[in-house]
Structures are given as C-alpha cells and as structure tokens.
Design a protein around this motif. Structure first.
Motif, PDB file in Angstrom:
ATOM      1  N   TRP A 316       0.830  -1.199   0.000  1.00 31.52           N
ATOM      2  CA  TRP A 316       0.000   0.000   0.000  1.00 31.52           C
ATOM      3  C   TRP A 316       0.873   1.261   0.000  1.00 31.52           C
ATOM      4  N   ASP A 317       1.959   1.214   0.765  1.00 32.21           N
ATOM      5  CA  ASP A 317       2.865   2.378   0.803  1.00 32.21           C
ATOM      6  C   ASP A 317       3.527   2.600  -0.554  1.00 32.21           C
ATOM      7  N   HIS A 318       3.920   1.514  -1.229  1.00 38.67           N
ATOM      8  CA  HIS A 318       4.533   1.657  -2.552  1.00 38.67           C
ATOM      9  C   HIS A 318       3.526   2.221  -3.558  1.00 38.67           C
ATOM     10  N   ALA A 319       2.261   1.805  -3.484  1.00 37.66           N
ATOM     11  CA  ALA A 319       1.243   2.334  -4.400  1.00 37.66           C
ATOM     12  C   ALA A 319       1.079   3.837  -4.192  1.00 37.66           C
ATOM     13  N   ARG A 320       1.052   4.285  -2.963  1.00 41.69           N
ATOM     14  CA  ARG A 320       0.929   5.728  -2.688  1.00 41.69           C
ATOM     15  C   ARG A 320       2.172   6.483  -3.168  1.00 41.69           C
ATOM     16  N   ALA A 321       3.353   5.843  -3.077  1.00 39.84           N
ATOM     17  CA  ALA A 321       4.582   6.490  -3.525  1.00 39.84           C
ATOM     18  C   ALA A 321       4.573   6.691  -5.044  1.00 39.84           C
ATOM     19  N   VAL A 322       4.049   5.721  -5.789  1.00 44.89           N
ATOM     20  CA  VAL A 322       3.974   5.865  -7.245  1.00 44.89           C
ATOM     21  C   VAL A 322       3.024   6.996  -7.618  1.00 44.89           C
ATOM     22  N   LEU A 323       1.852   7.068  -6.964  1.00 44.29           N
ATOM     23  CA  LEU A 323       0.898   8.130  -7.273  1.00 44.29           C
ATOM     24  C   LEU A 323       1.493   9.508  -6.960  1.00 44.29           C
ATOM     25  N   VAL A 341       0.604   8.646 -18.189  1.00 40.22           N
ATOM     26  CA  VAL A 341       1.921   8.656 -17.534  1.00 40.22           C
ATOM     27  C   VAL A 341       1.951   7.651 -16.381  1.00 40.22           C
ATOM     28  N   LEU A 342       0.827   7.544 -15.630  1.00 41.64           N
ATOM     29  CA  LEU A 342       0.772   6.571 -14.529  1.00 41.64           C
ATOM     30  C   LEU A 342       0.905   5.154 -15.057  1.00 41.64           C
ATOM     31  N   LEU A 343       0.200   4.835 -16.147  1.00 44.96           N
ATOM     32  CA  LEU A 343       0.277   3.496 -16.712  1.00 44.96           C
ATOM     33  C   LEU A 343       1.700   3.171 -17.175  1.00 44.96           C
ATOM     34  N   VAL A 344       2.342   4.096 -17.897  1.00 45.29           N
ATOM     35  CA  VAL A 344       3.694   3.842 -18.393  1.00 45.29           C
ATOM     36  C   VAL A 344       4.687   3.759 -17.243  1.00 45.29           C
ATOM     37  N   THR A 345       4.506   4.590 -16.216  1.00 45.53           N
ATOM     38  CA  THR A 345       5.413   4.555 -15.059  1.00 45.53           C
ATOM     39  C   THR A 345       5.372   3.197 -14.380  1.00 45.53           C
ATOM     40  N   LEU A 346       4.184   2.636 -14.190  1.00 41.36           N
ATOM     41  CA  LEU A 346       4.078   1.335 -13.538  1.00 41.36           C
ATOM     42  C   LEU A 346       4.630   0.218 -14.420  1.00 41.36           C
ATOM     43  N   ARG A 347       4.620   0.372 -15.750  1.00 42.02           N
ATOM     44  CA  ARG A 347       5.194  -0.648 -16.625  1.00 42.02           C
ATOM     45  C   ARG A 347       6.717  -0.589 -16.642  1.00 42.02           C
ATOM     46  N   THR A 348       7.307   0.565 -16.331  1.00 42.68           N
ATOM     47  CA  THR A 348       8.769   0.729 -16.469  1.00 42.68           C
ATOM     48  C   THR A 348       9.439   1.096 -15.143  1.00 42.68           C
ATOM     49  N   ALA A 349       8.725   0.937 -14.014  1.00 39.79           N
ATOM     50  CA  ALA A 349       9.215   1.489 -12.751  1.00 39.79           C
ATOM     51  C   ALA A 349      10.508   0.854 -12.268  1.00 39.79           C
ATOM     52  N   GLY A 420      11.154  -3.945  -5.506  1.00 38.89           N
ATOM     53  CA  GLY A 420      11.915  -4.834  -6.382  1.00 38.89           C
ATOM     54  C   GLY A 420      11.171  -5.228  -7.634  1.00 38.89           C
ATOM     55  N   ARG A 421      11.772  -6.153  -8.356  1.00 41.73           N
ATOM     56  CA  ARG A 421      11.266  -6.561  -9.673  1.00 41.73           C
ATOM     57  C   ARG A 421       9.935  -7.289  -9.544  1.00 41.73           C
ATOM     58  N   LYS A 422       9.723  -8.077  -8.486  1.00 39.93           N
ATOM     59  CA  LYS A 422       8.479  -8.828  -8.335  1.00 39.93           C
ATOM     60  C   LYS A 422       7.320  -7.945  -7.867  1.00 39.93           C
ATOM     61  N   MET A 423       7.643  -6.822  -7.237  1.00 42.05           N
ATOM     62  CA  MET A 423       6.591  -5.937  -6.740  1.00 42.05           C
ATOM     63  C   MET A 423       5.959  -5.140  -7.876  1.00 42.05           C
ATOM     64  N   ARG A 424       6.749  -4.793  -8.930  1.00 37.66           N
ATOM     65  CA  ARG A 424       6.254  -3.920  -9.983  1.00 37.66           C
ATOM     66  C   ARG A 424       5.007  -4.462 -10.684  1.00 37.66           C
ATOM     67  N   PRO A 425       4.952  -5.743 -11.111  1.00 37.95           N
ATOM     68  CA  PRO A 425       3.731  -6.227 -11.777  1.00 37.95           C
ATOM     69  C   PRO A 425       2.515  -6.249 -10.853  1.00 37.95           C
ATOM     70  N   LYS A 426       2.731  -6.440  -9.558  1.00 39.13           N
ATOM     71  CA  LYS A 426       1.600  -6.415  -8.627  1.00 39.13           C
ATOM     72  C   LYS A 426       0.981  -5.024  -8.572  1.00 39.13           C
ATOM     73  N   LEU A 427       1.842  -4.001  -8.505  1.00 34.98           N
ATOM     74  CA  LEU A 427       1.319  -2.634  -8.474  1.00 34.98           C
ATOM     75  C   LEU A 427       0.665  -2.262  -9.796  1.00 34.98           C
ATOM     76  N   SER A 428       1.274  -2.690 -10.893  1.00 41.58           N
ATOM     77  CA  SER A 428       0.704  -2.390 -12.198  1.00 41.58           C
ATOM     78  C   SER A 428      -0.652  -3.067 -12.371  1.00 41.58           C
ATOM     79  N   GLY A 429      -0.753  -4.335 -11.944  1.00 45.73           N
ATOM     80  CA  GLY A 429      -2.032  -5.038 -12.039  1.00 45.73           C
ATOM     81  C   GLY A 429      -3.102  -4.396 -11.163  1.00 45.73           C
ATOM     82  N   TRP A 430      -2.701  -3.919  -9.972  1.00 45.22           N
ATOM     83  CA  TRP A 430      -3.674  -3.242  -9.091  1.00 45.22           C
ATOM     84  C   TRP A 430      -4.210  -1.979  -9.761  1.00 45.22           C
ATOM     85  N   ALA A 431      -3.337  -1.145 -10.331  1.00 48.06           N
ATOM     86  CA  ALA A 431      -3.786   0.090 -10.964  1.00 48.06           C
ATOM     87  C   ALA A 431      -4.696  -0.201 -12.160  1.00 48.06           C
ATOM     88  N   GLN A 432      -4.356  -1.233 -12.947  1.00 50.08           N
ATOM     89  CA  GLN A 432      -5.201  -1.601 -14.087  1.00 50.08           C
ATOM     90  C   GLN A 432      -6.590  -2.043 -13.620  1.00 50.08           C
TER      91      GLN A 432
END
Length: 528
Positions: A316-323, A341-349, A420-432
């Motif tokens: 949850w903290d990482h999701a708020r940090a991306v926003l 920009v949010l979508l691309v950021t989560l794909r390349t974070a 890390g690398r495994k966290m990025r797809p989880k955050l991207s999937g949540w935003a989608q």
C-alpha cells in the motif's frame, strides 16, 4: 402460665396482599389492575400511566380502610421463608427466629419498574432489610401499660393507618401509638447543663454503584472489586452516550466486566453472576471480532476479513509512492496525460524499460491516445521502438518496447522507487484493476473520475472511511492529483457514487467525506 400459652397459641400469621399491573395482550396499550384480596375485581385501563395511578390509589384506599398492624402477629415474610429480602449464598437455609425483631409494621414493597405493590404485616427488622420497603403504620408495643382512666381507655379508638396513606416517594413511619403529651418546657425542673462534647467527624459513605441492572453492595469486599464494578457501570453508561461507536473500547469494557463479575461470583457464590460473566466474555469476543472486520484485519489464526488485491501494508505504501511521484513529475498537463503517464510509469518502474501493446492504451478513457503518445515522445519523457501508430497496432505476441529515461537507474541514481522486480507487476495489475473496474467502464467515466477513484482507493482506512480516522480528504490535494479545478470535484464524486464506488459522500469547502462501498474494499490500500 396457662393464659400466656393460650395467648401465644392465638398468634396468627401477618396479613399480605398484592396489587398488580399487567398487560392485557401483546401489542396493546391497555393494562389490567388486579388485587389479590377476594372482594376486589380487576379493572382494565387504557394506558400504563393511568393504570399505575389507579393501582396506587387502590392500595392507599386499602391502607386507609384496613386495621392497623397487630402487635402479636407473626412476621408475614417469616412465613414465606424470607423470600422478599434474604438471598442465601449456597444451599437454601431455613430462616432462624433471630432474623425477626422489632415492632410489627405494615410495609409496602414494590419493584423498580412499578409493576406490582405488596403490603406485608411483618417485623420492622425484615422491613428494613428490604431496599424498597416503605412503612405505612407501626403497631404499639404489646407490653405497653394501659392508661389510668378506664373510661377514656374504653372509648379510645383502635390505632389505624394514617388517613393520608403511604408516601411512595419517601420512607414514611405511619402513626405511632397514643402517648402522653410532655409538659411545657417552663414547668420542667431545670437540669444541669451537659459538658460540650467534641463534634464527631462525619463518616462519608461510599458511593453505591450500579451495573447491568444490579446494585453493587456497600459491604462487598474487597473494596477494589466494589470500586471496579462501580467504575465499570459508569463507563458503560458513558459509552451509551457516545455519538459514534468504538468497538475496540466496547470489547475492553466487556472483558473488564467478565473479569469483575467472575470475581464477584467467587465472593458471593452466586450462579447468576457467573452466567453474567460468561455472557460478558462472549460479548467481548464478538465486539473484538467486529472491530477487526471493520478495520480489515483478520483474527489471529484466520485469513483476512477482506481479501485485498494488495494484501500487505508495504505494498500500500509503494502504491501511494507511485501516485505521489506521478503527480509531481507528469510532463504534460491534463487528466488524460496524467493517467497515461501513470500506466507507463508502472510498466517501467523497476528498470526504466517495459512493454506496451495497443490494447493497453485503447482500454483507457483517452479520446486521442496516439496523439498523446506522440506528445510524450516529443517532450523527451518517453522513447518507443517505432512510431506511435505502430504502438497502437501492436499485439501481445509482438509488444512495443518503451523507455522512460528518468526512471532508468544508474550508479549515481538508483531511481525514485525502492520496490523490487516482483513488486512492480503487482502494483501495475492493481492500478489496471482500479482504472478498468467494471462499473467505471460501463458508466464511461472520464480519466479524471478514474484518477479520483485511484486517490480514494489509497486514501481510505480499513473500514473504507475517507481520510485518517474517517475525517475526510483535502479537496486541494484531490483536485491537484486529478488535474481539475476544485469546482469540478462534486460532479466527479456524483459519478463515483452512481458507479457504486462511494457511499455517504459529502463535499464541503475543504473536505470530501464518505466511505468506499463494500464492493470495492478489496481494491483499497488502507491507511495505516
């Protein structure tokens, strides 16, 4: 001696009768007033207030018309094994004669709810032992000498109850037996003045507590238990006056009550207190479970109450940090650019590099996604392998590679994110999931409404209430994140309410209050 024995054998049991107030039937307002004396017929009256007044007047009429208490009558409650005021602790004891004493009185006993009134001819000691007893009349002492004037004695009336009847608002004493009028003070011989005694300090009686419709006895020991029960009763009454429930506080109060009633049961050996302690333990467990469900936590040893898409607080903290990063580093103005920009950021974070296909952009509420991609490329924020037209035509089996230089880490700058690398797809999937939520898509909500949905998902607590402690979210921060003016937020709130995202929403000059609906709680990132 024979005369005395005969007199003793002539003693009779004290009189007793009851006036009752009972409902006539379920769902009806009228009541029935009845008296246990055979000559009195029951009456049906239209309401409880009228019936209570009639019952009291009926009882007073009996007391005025009936004879005074008999000096040699047996105590009525003694005949009933002292049911009215003796609560044996343990096996039932047969009352001993020494329990009774004092002159015979007519005592009126009533329950706290005002549903029945009982008149008893009993001893004054038994009347005093009952907390609700009121004395209506007192019999003269049986060994009182007869008056010297026999003719006056013959015409003297039998002592009767006071014509005014018992006063139920205070303890009355009734009319005493006739006695000589003392001589005026001027005719009495002067007595020597007594030496003055030092004033005794007034003893302050401990306050009498009340809890669970029970009075805490003054004589209860230890004193700490009595004080705890008294304080608990006050705490429960204060909790009932609260404007908002606090289930955690209520669970603690029930737990304290269970412990205190258990100790009280040990001291008094009262099985009723033991059952009350068990009920308090169950109430404490229920309130604690309800509290955990409301804040989205799971009881120990069980799964989570709300199966969230992002289950861990660190996510949850990482999701708020991306926003927050996107809000401060978006290269183009407007809500459509902010959402892309949010979508691309989560794909390349993680590494600054990622893949996109045309369906990723076509699923967003963007009127001209191809033109928007070209503008991001022209600004230098985004690099793509090919053209924007080729990106829109790409498919999952042949995705387009995209790069965001500001997110690419190097030796001097590890990048703005720490996950890390495994966290990025989880955050991207949540935003989608939030942006493409089914009812948001069916309602054809705009980019700014979906940005607001993201902000609310990360700005509610475990129960779904907006803001820390349910106090609401600042309108200035929300309008800045959604890239709209503050005046446009009420319309966006209405759109989310219609899409069953928000409930009890209210917009003031500075705050948005309300709560997320139960349907979207799994998409939330609760405030911790």
């Amino acid at each position: 001696m024979g005369v005395e024995a005969h007199a003793t054998n002539e003693r009779v049991t004290g009189r007793t009768w009851t006036v009752r107030l009972d409902p006539v039937g379920r769902g009806r307002a009228d009541v029935r007033v009845s008296c246990s004396r055979p000559a009195c017929a029951a009456r049906v009256l239209p309401s409880a207030a009228v019936g209570r007044t009639a019952a009291v007047e009926h009882l007073k009429a009996h007391l005025r018309a009936g004879p005074a208490p008999r000096p040699l009558a047996y105590c009525a409650c003694r005949a009933d094994e002292c049911h009215t005021h003796i609560r044996p602790a343990g096996p039932r004891e047969r009352p001993a004669p020494w329990r009774c004493g004092g002159p015979v009185v007519l005592a009126v006993i009533t329950d706290r709810e005002g549903r029945w009134w009982q008149v008893m001819e009993c001893c004054s000691r038994c009347a005093a032992a009952h907390p609700t007893a009121k004395i209506a009349a007192t019999a003269p002492a049986p060994d009182r000498p007869a008056p010297a004037d026999a003719s006056r004695s013959a015409t003297a009336p039998t002592p009767t109850v006071s014509a005014f009847g018992p006063h139920f608002s205070h303890t009355g004493s009734g009319d005493a037996a006739p006695h000589e009028v003392p001589a005026p003070r001027s005719e009495r011989p002067e007595r020597p003045a007594r030496p003055e005694r030092p004033a005794r300090p007034t003893r302050k009686r401990a306050r009498r507590g009340r809890i669970a419709q029970r009075f805490v006895p003054y004589e209860l020991r230890p004193v700490s238990l009595r004080d705890e029960l008294t304080e608990l009763g006050e705490a429960f009454r204060a909790y009932q006056q609260r404007a908002e429930p606090d289930l955690a506080l209520l669970a603690d109060l029930h737990a304290r009550k269970a412990k205190a009633f258990g100790a009280w049961a040990d001291v008094s050996a009262d099985t009723g207190l033991r059952r009350e302690a068990e009920r308090a333990e169950q109430a404490a467990a229920t309130a604690r479970l309800q509290h955990l469900h409301r804040i989205g936590e799971a009881p120990e040893g069980e799964g989570p109450a709300v199966a969230r898409l992002l289950p861990a607080p660190v996510q949850w903290d990482h999701a708020r940090a991306v926003l927050a990063h996107v809000a401060g580093h978006a290269p183009l103005p407007g809500p459509e650019a902010r959402l892309l920009v949010l979508l691309v950021t989560l794909r390349t974070a993680h590494s600054g590099t990622g893949n996109l296909v045309g369906q990723d952009l076509k699923g967003l509420p963007l009127p001209e996604p191809e033109h928007l991609v070209e503008r991001l490329v022209e600004s230098g924020w985004l690099r793509i392998a090919g053209t924007a037209e080729e990106l829109m035509a790409s498919r999952p089996e042949n995705p387009t590679r995209v790069d965001v230089p500001s997110l690419t880490p190097d030796e001097s700058d590890p990048g703005p994110f720490t996950f890390g690398r495994k966290m990025r797809p989880k955050l991207s999937g949540w935003a989608q999931r939030v942006v493409g939520e089914k009812k948001l898509r069916k309602a054809r909500t705009t980019a700014e409404a979906r940005l607001l949905a993201l902000a609310l998902a990360t700005g509610a607590d475990g129960e779904g209430r907006l803001g820390p402690g349910g106090q609401g979210l600042d309108l200035g921060s929300l309008s800045s994140w959604c890239a709209v003016g503050p005046g446009e937020l009420p319309e966006l709130v209405d759109h989310l309410t219609a899409a069953d995202w928000l409930a009890e929403a209210a917009v003031t000059d500075t705050l948005l209050t309300g709560r997320l609906t139960e349907r979207v709680l799994p998409l939330g990132c609760p405030l911790t």
